[in-house]
Enzyme design. Structure first.
Site, PDB file in Angstrom:
ATOM      1  N   CYS A 111       9.246  56.628 115.029  1.00  9.30           N
ATOM      2  CA  CYS A 111       8.207  57.988 114.898  1.00  9.30           C
ATOM      3  C   CYS A 111       8.786  59.291 113.508  1.00  9.30           C
ATOM      4  CB  CYS A 111       7.581  58.190 115.817  1.00  9.30           C
ATOM      5  SG  CYS A 111       7.155  56.361 116.249  1.00  9.30           S
ATOM      6  N   SER A 144      10.695  55.206 127.446  1.00 10.12           N
ATOM      7  CA  SER A 144      10.501  55.745 126.264  1.00 10.12           C
ATOM      8  C   SER A 144       9.971  57.329 127.272  1.00 10.12           C
ATOM      9  CB  SER A 144       9.193  55.408 125.520  1.00 10.12           C
ATOM     10  OG  SER A 144       8.184  55.149 126.271  1.00 10.12           O
ATOM     11  N   LYS A 147       3.282  65.427 129.339  1.00  2.85           N
ATOM     12  CA  LYS A 147       4.303  65.934 130.111  1.00  2.85           C
ATOM     13  C   LYS A 147       5.649  66.324 129.170  1.00  2.85           C
ATOM     14  CE  LYS A 147       3.149  60.786 131.208  1.00  2.85           C
ATOM     15  NZ  LYS A 147       3.157  60.732 132.686  1.00  2.85           N
ATOM     16  N   ASN A 203      -1.730  55.696 118.386  1.00  2.00           N
ATOM     17  CA  ASN A 203      -0.453  56.315 117.938  1.00  2.00           C
ATOM     18  C   ASN A 203      -0.521  55.710 116.578  1.00  2.00           C
ATOM     19  OD1 ASN A 203       2.474  57.046 117.461  1.00  2.00           O
ATOM     20  ND2 ASN A 203       2.766  55.867 119.146  1.00  2.00           N
ATOM     21  N   SER A 241      11.835  57.059 118.731  1.00  2.00           N
ATOM     22  CA  SER A 241      12.413  55.915 119.487  1.00  2.00           C
ATOM     23  C   SER A 241      13.329  56.157 119.004  1.00  2.00           C
ATOM     24  CB  SER A 241      11.566  54.606 120.309  1.00  2.00           C
ATOM     25  OG  SER A 241      10.603  55.589 121.165  1.00  2.00           O
ATOM     26  N   GLU A 243       7.012  52.595 110.323  1.00  2.00           N
ATOM     27  CA  GLU A 243       8.031  51.382 111.280  1.00  2.00           C
ATOM     28  C   GLU A 243       7.894  50.338 110.594  1.00  2.00           C
ATOM     29  OE1 GLU A 243       8.319  49.622 114.758  1.00  2.00           O
ATOM     30  OE2 GLU A 243       6.811  50.135 113.496  1.00  2.00           O
ATOM     31  N   HIS A 260       4.471  65.224 118.539  1.00  2.00           N
ATOM     32  CA  HIS A 260       4.240  63.523 117.790  1.00  2.00           C
ATOM     33  C   HIS A 260       3.789  62.642 119.476  1.00  2.00           C
ATOM     34  CE1 HIS A 260       4.825  59.181 118.216  1.00  2.00           C
ATOM     35  NE2 HIS A 260       5.703  59.522 118.885  1.00  2.00           N
TER      36      HIS A 260
HETATM   37  P1  HMG Z   1       1.137  51.998 132.223  1.00  2.00           P
HETATM   38  O1  HMG Z   1       1.829  51.440 133.461  1.00  2.00           O
HETATM   39  O2  HMG Z   1      -0.169  51.824 131.866  1.00  2.00           O
HETATM   40  O3  HMG Z   1       1.511  54.212 133.194  1.00  2.00           O
HETATM   41  O4  HMG Z   1       1.919  52.030 131.020  1.00  2.00           O
HETATM   42  P2  HMG Z   1       0.387  53.928 134.812  1.00  2.00           P
HETATM   43  O5  HMG Z   1       0.317  53.234 135.754  1.00  2.00           O
HETATM   44  O6  HMG Z   1       1.886  55.130 134.928  1.00  2.00           O
HETATM   45  O7  HMG Z   1      -0.367  55.461 134.418  1.00  2.00           O
HETATM   46  C1  HMG Z   1      -0.426  56.357 133.119  1.00  2.00           C
HETATM   47  C2  HMG Z   1      -1.429  57.142 134.194  1.00  2.00           C
HETATM   48  O8  HMG Z   1      -2.475  57.197 134.200  1.00  2.00           O
HETATM   49  C3  HMG Z   1       0.220  57.736 134.803  1.00  2.00           C
HETATM   50  O9  HMG Z   1       0.273  59.637 134.938  1.00  2.00           O
HETATM   51  C4  HMG Z   1      -1.336  57.553 136.207  1.00  2.00           C
HETATM   52  O10 HMG Z   1      -0.893  58.521 137.487  1.00  2.00           O
HETATM   53  C5  HMG Z   1      -2.348  57.724 135.816  1.00  2.00           C
HETATM   54  P3  HMG Z   1       0.904  60.161 135.001  1.00  2.00           P
HETATM   55  O11 HMG Z   1       1.598  60.111 136.126  1.00  2.00           O
HETATM   56  O12 HMG Z   1       1.897  59.450 133.717  1.00  2.00           O
HETATM   57  O13 HMG Z   1       1.178  61.384 134.757  1.00  2.00           O
HETATM   58  N1  HMG Z   1      -3.079  57.118 135.643  1.00  2.00           N
HETATM   59  C6  HMG Z   1      -5.163  57.905 136.506  1.00  2.00           C
HETATM   60  N2  HMG Z   1      -5.503  58.669 135.816  1.00  2.00           N
HETATM   61  C7  HMG Z   1      -6.415  58.984 135.687  1.00  2.00           C
HETATM   62  N3  HMG Z   1      -7.485  57.878 136.472  1.00  2.00           N
HETATM   63  C8  HMG Z   1      -7.183  56.926 136.510  1.00  2.00           C
HETATM   64  C9  HMG Z   1      -5.402  56.656 136.023  1.00  2.00           C
HETATM   65  N4  HMG Z   1      -4.523  55.470 136.881  1.00  2.00           N
HETATM   66  C10 HMG Z   1      -3.571  55.876 136.316  1.00  2.00           C
HETATM   67  N5  HMG Z   1      -7.878  56.195 137.629  1.00  2.00           N
HETATM   68  C11 HMG Z   1       2.547  53.893 129.369  1.00  2.00           C
HETATM   69  C12 HMG Z   1       1.442  53.784 130.637  1.00  2.00           C
HETATM   70  C13 HMG Z   1       2.420  55.470 128.405  1.00  2.00           C
HETATM   71  C14 HMG Z   1       3.941  53.799 129.728  1.00  2.00           C
HETATM   72  C15 HMG Z   1       2.033  52.752 128.822  1.00  2.00           C
HETATM   73  O14 HMG Z   1       1.212  52.388 127.618  1.00  2.00           O
HETATM   74  C16 HMG Z   1       3.346  52.416 127.347  1.00  2.00           C
HETATM   75  O15 HMG Z   1       4.496  51.796 127.603  1.00  2.00           O
HETATM   76  N6  HMG Z   1       3.245  53.089 125.557  1.00  2.00           N
HETATM   77  C17 HMG Z   1       4.184  52.809 124.825  1.00  2.00           C
HETATM   78  C18 HMG Z   1       4.861  53.176 124.833  1.00  2.00           C
HETATM   79  C19 HMG Z   1       5.462  55.300 125.197  1.00  2.00           C
HETATM   80  O16 HMG Z   1       4.402  55.362 124.082  1.00  2.00           O
HETATM   81  N7  HMG Z   1       5.775  55.894 125.014  1.00  2.00           N
HETATM   82  C20 HMG Z   1       5.968  57.156 124.506  1.00  2.00           C
HETATM   83  C21 HMG Z   1       7.303  58.552 123.995  1.00  2.00           C
HETATM   84  S1  HMG Z   1       8.206  56.555 123.280  1.00  2.00           S
HETATM   85  C22 HMG Z   1       7.229  57.268 121.589  1.00  2.00           C
HETATM   86  O17 HMG Z   1       6.762  58.603 121.668  1.00  2.00           O
HETATM   87  C23 HMG Z   1       8.143  56.632 120.311  1.00  2.00           C
HETATM   88  C24 HMG Z   1       6.524  55.665 120.646  1.00  2.00           C
HETATM   89  O18 HMG Z   1       5.804  56.536 119.422  1.00  2.00           O
HETATM   90  C25 HMG Z   1       7.525  54.322 118.809  1.00  2.00           C
HETATM   91  C26 HMG Z   1       8.449  54.957 117.947  1.00  2.00           C
HETATM   92  O19 HMG Z   1       9.267  56.177 117.652  1.00  2.00           O
HETATM   93  O20 HMG Z   1       8.278  54.632 116.656  1.00  2.00           O
HETATM   94  C27 HMG Z   1       6.300  54.982 121.199  1.00  2.00           C
END
Ligand code: HMG
Length: 391
Positions: free
Chosen positions: A117, A207, A248, A278, A310, A85, A239
């Site tokens: 990816c 995502s 999930k 990642n 993605s 990518e 992945h």
């Molecule tokens: P965020 O806003 O930090 O997420 O973004 P959050 O506030 O929802 O917290 C994440 C999790 O942590 C939640 O758990 C919270 O409850 C938990 P969930 O409800 O999801 O089970 N949490 C805690 N747990 C324990 N102790 C605590 C605590 N506080 C919160 N104290 C997000 C998270 C992944 C969205 C962000 O990091 C992001 O945007 N990442 C990039 C996008 C991504 O990786 N997407 C994945 C799918 S897309 C894909 O795989 C393709 C990709 O690889 C690219 C490609 O294809 O080239 C990305």
């Protein structure tokens, strides 16, 4: 007349490389005043690799590929497929630089593949087709990426860097890949990187749901293609943009199929990705390397491999692990590479991040990497790579 056995084609060898540096997520959590448990438990990540100023996808891809060539030689390799990518040039394939660094013969075709990816899995599928038509040939597949998001965004802790190189061949030592595949494409704006950006744009929540939909959609397609029953797959590797993502998605699949889910079944395959972060195209294959290295009960078992890119494309394939795989795995090698990384403070990492965008301006890069290849800099607008003293 004796019945002919179907030809076995699949993964003959796999080798991994990563960046020279590491950022511990505990340090990022402290800087951002975030509870570290959000990273370790909430997203399932502990650290991420950061490339040195003289590393990129080419140096990491070549380092992984060198391990394949060291073990098997270049005989039979007439195709190099480089999936990424984070390409370094809009025209020249990154694999052409690798071809030169490794000193591969000239009678080789080289091309770069892109679909976020997912590209690494597309490369494996193309390689399988080439080997099926010409079983004496072997295909070198390289998947390498630097995952970069803007700092101070929710995606910042999900960055990383790494490469996987695979030799796809007939009568493979590690895994026979099966012909049925489940595929799924949906036009979704969940993550993308416009041509004028070096960091990705992402709609994090979208995502996550797009990934889950692609996994379930690919599963249904695999079933429609005569794929195996859920209970006939001993292990799954996904992945892993962050390891919790695989949990999930897998939970959703088990609800869809109507079977129990034990998330500890996926844990061994997370071992290296929790540390590299990642690695986009390489992520699935680094997960596979962890499973092969750390699970001693895979001989003769079927594994499922789910790839998601993605935008979006998903694909679920299966393979049967060879009974003698333990004699051919590279146990200990990835742990060695991860342990050798040089830690960065948050300000040091952010300085490297700010300087990390690809440029066409002439620049010489400092000698930093301990890997076998380095990015020397840009001269007359063109990128130059070289072997290091370690090569
Ligand atoms: P965020 O806003 O930090 O997420 O973004 P959050 O506030 O929802 O917290 C994440 C999790 O942590 C939640 O758990 C919270 O409850 C938990 P969930 O409800 O999801 O089970 N949490 C805690 N747990 C324990 N102790 C605590 C605590 N506080 C919160 N104290 C997000 C998270 C992944 C969205 C962000 O990091 C992001 O945007 N990442 C990039 C996008 C991504 O990786 N997407 C994945 C799918 S897309 C894909 O795989 C393709 C990709 O690889 C690219 C490609 O294809 O080239 C990305």
């Amino acid at each position: 007349m004796t019945q002919q056995q179907p030809m076995r084609v699949g993964i003959h060898d796999i080798a991994i490389a990563t960046g020279h540096h590491v950022l511990e997520l505990d340090d990022l959590a402290e800087t951002l005043s975030v509870d570290p448990a959000k990273y370790h438990v909430g997203i399932g990540q502990d650290a991420f690799s950061v490339p040195a100023a003289d590393e990129d996808i080419v140096t990491m891809g070549a380092a992984a590929a060198q391990e394949i060539i060291d073990r098997h030689g270049a005989e039979g390799i007439r195709t190099v497929l480089f999936a990424t990518e984070s390409g370094v040039d809009q025209s020249k394939a990154a694999g052409v630089f690798v071809h030169g660094l490794l000193g591969l013969p000239q009678n080789v075709r080289v091309v770069e593949l892109k679909q976020a990816c997912y590209g690494g899995t597309a490369a494996v599928q193309l390689a399988l087709g080439i080997v099926a038509r010409a079983p004496h040939e072997r295909v070198l597949v390289i998947a390498a990426d630097v995952a970069r998001y803007d700092v101070d965004t929710a995606a910042e802790p999900t960055q990383g860097a790494g490469a996987a190189a695979m030799l796809i061949a007939a009568d493979p030592d590690l895994i026979d890949l099966e012909p049925a595949a489940g595929v799924f494409t949906a036009d979704v704006d969940d993550f993308w990187r416009p041509n004028d950006r070096s960091t990705a744009l992402v709609d994090g929540r979208l995502s996550v749901s797009a990934y889950v939909n692609a996994f379930v959609g690919a599963w249904d397609d695999l079933a429609g293609q005569g794929g195996p029953a859920y209970d006939d797959i001993a292990r799954f590797v996904h992945h892993q943009p962050f390891t919790k993502m695989a949990i999930k998605a897998h939970r959703k699949l088990t609800q869809h199929v109507g079977v129990p889910f034990d998330e500890s079944d996926l844990a061994l395959g997370f071992t290296y990705n929790r540390q590299t972060g990642n690695t986009y195209t390489a992520s699935l294959w680094i997960g596979l390397a962890a499973l092969l290295d750390l699970d001693d009960d895979l001989g003769g078992e079927r594994i499922g491999l789910f790839s998601y890119g993605s935008g979006s494309v998903g694909e679920l394939i299966t393979g049967i692990v060879r009974p003698e795989y333990q004699d051919h795995r590279r146990q200990g090698r990835v742990r060695e590479l991860l342990a050798a990384r040089v830690p960065l403070t948050v300000p040091e990492y952010r300085e490297l991040h700010a300087a990390g965008a690809a440029t066409s301006e002439d620049v010489e890069r400092p000698r930093v990497t301990a890997g076998p290849f380095r990015f020397a800099g840009v001269r007359s607008g063109a990128r130059h790579y070289e072997r290091t003293a370690q090569a």
